[in-house]
Design a protein around this motif. Structure first.
Motif, PDB file in Angstrom:
ATOM      1  N   LEU A   1       8.246   2.459   4.587  1.00 23.93           N
ATOM      2  CA  LEU A   1       9.151   1.309   4.612  1.00 23.93           C
ATOM      3  C   LEU A   1      10.339   1.427   3.664  1.00 23.93           C
ATOM      4  O   LEU A   1      11.411   0.868   3.939  1.00 23.93           O
ATOM      5  CB  LEU A   1       8.367   0.038   4.253  1.00 23.93           C
ATOM      6  CG  LEU A   1       7.324  -0.454   5.257  1.00 23.93           C
ATOM      7  CD1 LEU A   1       6.491  -1.569   4.626  1.00 23.93           C
ATOM      8  CD2 LEU A   1       8.012  -0.948   6.523  1.00 23.93           C
ATOM      9  N   LEU A   2      10.150   2.123   2.563  1.00 23.71           N
ATOM     10  CA  LEU A   2      11.141   2.024   1.489  1.00 23.71           C
ATOM     11  C   LEU A   2      12.516   2.550   1.884  1.00 23.71           C
ATOM     12  O   LEU A   2      13.532   1.899   1.618  1.00 23.71           O
ATOM     13  CB  LEU A   2      10.628   2.765   0.246  1.00 23.71           C
ATOM     14  CG  LEU A   2      11.543   2.683  -0.983  1.00 23.71           C
ATOM     15  CD1 LEU A   2      11.894   1.243  -1.328  1.00 23.71           C
ATOM     16  CD2 LEU A   2      10.881   3.380  -2.173  1.00 23.71           C
TER      17      LEU A   2
ATOM     18  N   PRO B   1       0.828  -1.212   0.000  1.00 28.83           N
ATOM     19  CA  PRO B   1       0.000   0.000   0.000  1.00 28.83           C
ATOM     20  C   PRO B   1       0.862   1.262   0.000  1.00 28.83           C
ATOM     21  O   PRO B   1       1.964   1.279   0.557  1.00 28.83           O
ATOM     22  CB  PRO B   1      -0.810  -0.116   1.300  1.00 28.83           C
ATOM     23  CG  PRO B   1      -0.795  -1.584   1.619  1.00 28.83           C
ATOM     24  CD  PRO B   1       0.528  -2.089   1.136  1.00 28.83           C
ATOM     25  N   GLN B   2       0.352   2.334  -0.611  1.00 30.42           N
ATOM     26  CA  GLN B   2       1.114   3.565  -0.800  1.00 30.42           C
ATOM     27  C   GLN B   2       1.693   4.111   0.499  1.00 30.42           C
ATOM     28  O   GLN B   2       2.881   4.399   0.601  1.00 30.42           O
ATOM     29  CB  GLN B   2       0.210   4.620  -1.454  1.00 30.42           C
ATOM     30  CG  GLN B   2       0.766   6.037  -1.457  1.00 30.42           C
ATOM     31  CD  GLN B   2       1.832   6.250  -2.505  1.00 30.42           C
ATOM     32  OE1 GLN B   2       1.908   5.492  -3.458  1.00 30.42           O
ATOM     33  NE2 GLN B   2       2.638   7.270  -2.335  1.00 30.42           N
ATOM     34  N   ARG B   3       0.843   4.260   1.506  1.00 26.44           N
ATOM     35  CA  ARG B   3       1.310   4.874   2.756  1.00 26.44           C
ATOM     36  C   ARG B   3       2.387   4.031   3.418  1.00 26.44           C
ATOM     37  O   ARG B   3       3.400   4.546   3.905  1.00 26.44           O
ATOM     38  CB  ARG B   3       0.124   5.068   3.705  1.00 26.44           C
ATOM     39  CG  ARG B   3       0.452   5.844   4.958  1.00 26.44           C
ATOM     40  CD  ARG B   3      -0.809   6.179   5.731  1.00 26.44           C
ATOM     41  NE  ARG B   3      -0.512   6.924   6.944  1.00 26.44           N
ATOM     42  CZ  ARG B   3      -1.436   7.355   7.788  1.00 26.44           C
ATOM     43  NH1 ARG B   3      -2.727   7.116   7.539  1.00 26.44           N
ATOM     44  NH2 ARG B   3      -1.095   8.020   8.870  1.00 26.44           N
TER      45      ARG B   3
ATOM     46  N   ALA C   1       3.642  18.631   9.239  1.00 22.97           N
ATOM     47  CA  ALA C   1       3.359  17.273   8.775  1.00 22.97           C
ATOM     48  C   ALA C   1       2.455  17.308   7.550  1.00 22.97           C
ATOM     49  O   ALA C   1       1.464  18.048   7.500  1.00 22.97           O
ATOM     50  CB  ALA C   1       2.697  16.470   9.895  1.00 22.97           C
ATOM     51  N   ARG C   2       2.819  16.530   6.540  1.00 22.35           N
ATOM     52  CA  ARG C   2       1.986  16.389   5.351  1.00 22.35           C
ATOM     53  C   ARG C   2       2.370  15.101   4.637  1.00 22.35           C
ATOM     54  O   ARG C   2       3.395  14.499   4.920  1.00 22.35           O
ATOM     55  CB  ARG C   2       2.157  17.592   4.414  1.00 22.35           C
ATOM     56  CG  ARG C   2       3.553  17.802   3.860  1.00 22.35           C
ATOM     57  CD  ARG C   2       3.535  18.955   2.856  1.00 22.35           C
ATOM     58  NE  ARG C   2       4.822  19.162   2.229  1.00 22.35           N
ATOM     59  CZ  ARG C   2       5.757  19.967   2.673  1.00 22.35           C
ATOM     60  NH1 ARG C   2       5.551  20.645   3.800  1.00 22.35           N
ATOM     61  NH2 ARG C   2       6.903  20.109   2.037  1.00 22.35           N
ATOM     62  N   GLY C   3       1.542  14.699   3.697  1.00 20.81           N
ATOM     63  CA  GLY C   3       1.798  13.473   2.958  1.00 20.81           C
ATOM     64  C   GLY C   3       3.007  13.595   2.047  1.00 20.81           C
ATOM     65  O   GLY C   3       3.366  14.692   1.606  1.00 20.81           O
ATOM     66  N   THR C   4       3.622  12.464   1.762  1.00 23.54           N
ATOM     67  CA  THR C   4       4.780  12.409   0.881  1.00 23.54           C
ATOM     68  C   THR C   4       4.543  11.332  -0.171  1.00 23.54           C
ATOM     69  O   THR C   4       4.157  10.213   0.158  1.00 23.54           O
ATOM     70  CB  THR C   4       6.055  12.080   1.676  1.00 23.54           C
ATOM     71  OG1 THR C   4       6.271  13.109   2.645  1.00 23.54           O
ATOM     72  CG2 THR C   4       7.268  12.010   0.758  1.00 23.54           C
TER      73      THR C   4
END
Length: 301
Positions: free
Chosen positions: A11-12, A4-6, A43-46
């Motif tokens: 993890l990457l 999953p994207q999040r 804080a924001r999405g990446t």
């Protein structure tokens, strides 16, 4: 099974860092959530993952990741790194994987640090920090160093909203220590590209060193001149040799379909691509004129 994207974004970077460590390759996680964990941005999405690689081992890490099914998204031609920093030489590869829904950007160096790429990496590595817990922890630039890198990125991208956010966090995080930020910027040769930001933060520094002036001029031209990308290409072509020069020229004239559609006005369908490539072929004389202009500028300087 696709990650999953999040989860992939979280993890990457640790996964790549663990792979690099097993092969004695040094890497630092940069930008993204690490900046938030260090108190440097809201804080924001990446959407992707960025890593700064020891320049002397960059090609080895790329080859290692290819063996794990990572592929170059854009097919960039990376010319040899110059002895000093650069504002124009391609500095990163974007890799993609069939089972990871996020891109991996591997950086050989970061534009805006005006010193030699290897010297800059050694300074960043020596002062590095670690964020996160357990298996998901990640080695990253020290807090001050990471703020400088993020500020260079915001300026180079023309992202004033991001730069304002970084300044506001700096005023909180470094309120009693802005002098240390200034001294580190000078040591990393990042002060001149950030001079305007330091003035907004109430700090002044020394005039540019003589050896930094050509690189600073290239940086400023990259920011202000609408023709800077074309100039950067010709600069790269001049510095390249042999097969690299041929590959660079071919890719510039005929970028892969994905890059063509992402960065140029291309009509839908195969005929749109054909028309685009035909226009590129006919633009050869214009690039020849640019080549002559930049050669003349180098000769005069």
């Amino acid at each position: 099974m696709e990650v999953p994207q999040r989860a992939a974004v979280s993890l990457l970077a640790p996964v790549v860092q663990a792979l690099a460590e097993r092969n004695d390759i040094r890497v630092l996680g940069i930008k993204g959530q690490a900046l938030t964990l260090q108190g440097l941005r809201t804080a924001r999405g990446t959407g992707d993952v960025d890593m700064l690689v020891d320049p002397s081992r960059f090609d080895e890490l790329c080859a290692l990741l290819r063996r794990h099914r990572w592929r170059d998204r854009d097919g960039k031609v990376l010319v040899p790194l110059p002895a000093e920093g650069s504002a124009s030489v391609p500095h990163a590869r974007t890799l993609e994987h069939p089972h990871w829904p996020t891109h991996l950007d591997l950086h050989r160096y970061y534009p805006g640090f005006l010193g030699p790429a290897q010297e800059t990496f050694e300074l960043l590595w020596t002062a590095r920090d670690r964020v996160g817990d357990g298996a998901l922890s990640l080695e990253v630039p020290a807090q001050i160093d990471h703020w400088l890198l993020a500020a260079l990125h915001a300026i180079r991208s023309g992202d004033e909203r991001q730069m304002t956010d970084l300044r506001e966090h700096a005023q909180v995080e470094f309120t009693q220590n802005m002098g240390a930020v200034l001294r580190r910027a000078i040591e990393l040769r990042a002060f001149e590209p950030l001079r305007g930001q330091f003035l907004l933060l109430g700090e002044q520094g020394p005039p540019p060193a003589k050896h930094e002036q050509p690189l600073l001029a290239a940086w400023n031209r990259r920011l202000r001149d609408s023709r800077a990308d074309d100039d950067a290409f010709v600069e790269q072509l001049l510095d390249a040799r042999g097969r690299v020069r041929v590959a660079l020229l071919f890719r510039h004239l005929f970028p892969p379909p994905r890059s063509a559609r992402a960065f140029h006005a291309v009509a839908p369908g195969p005929l749109g691509l054909l028309a685009f490539y035909t226009r590129r072929l006919l633009s050869g004389p214009r690039y020849g004129a640019q080549y002559a202009r930049i050669v003349g500028r180098r000769w005069v300087s």
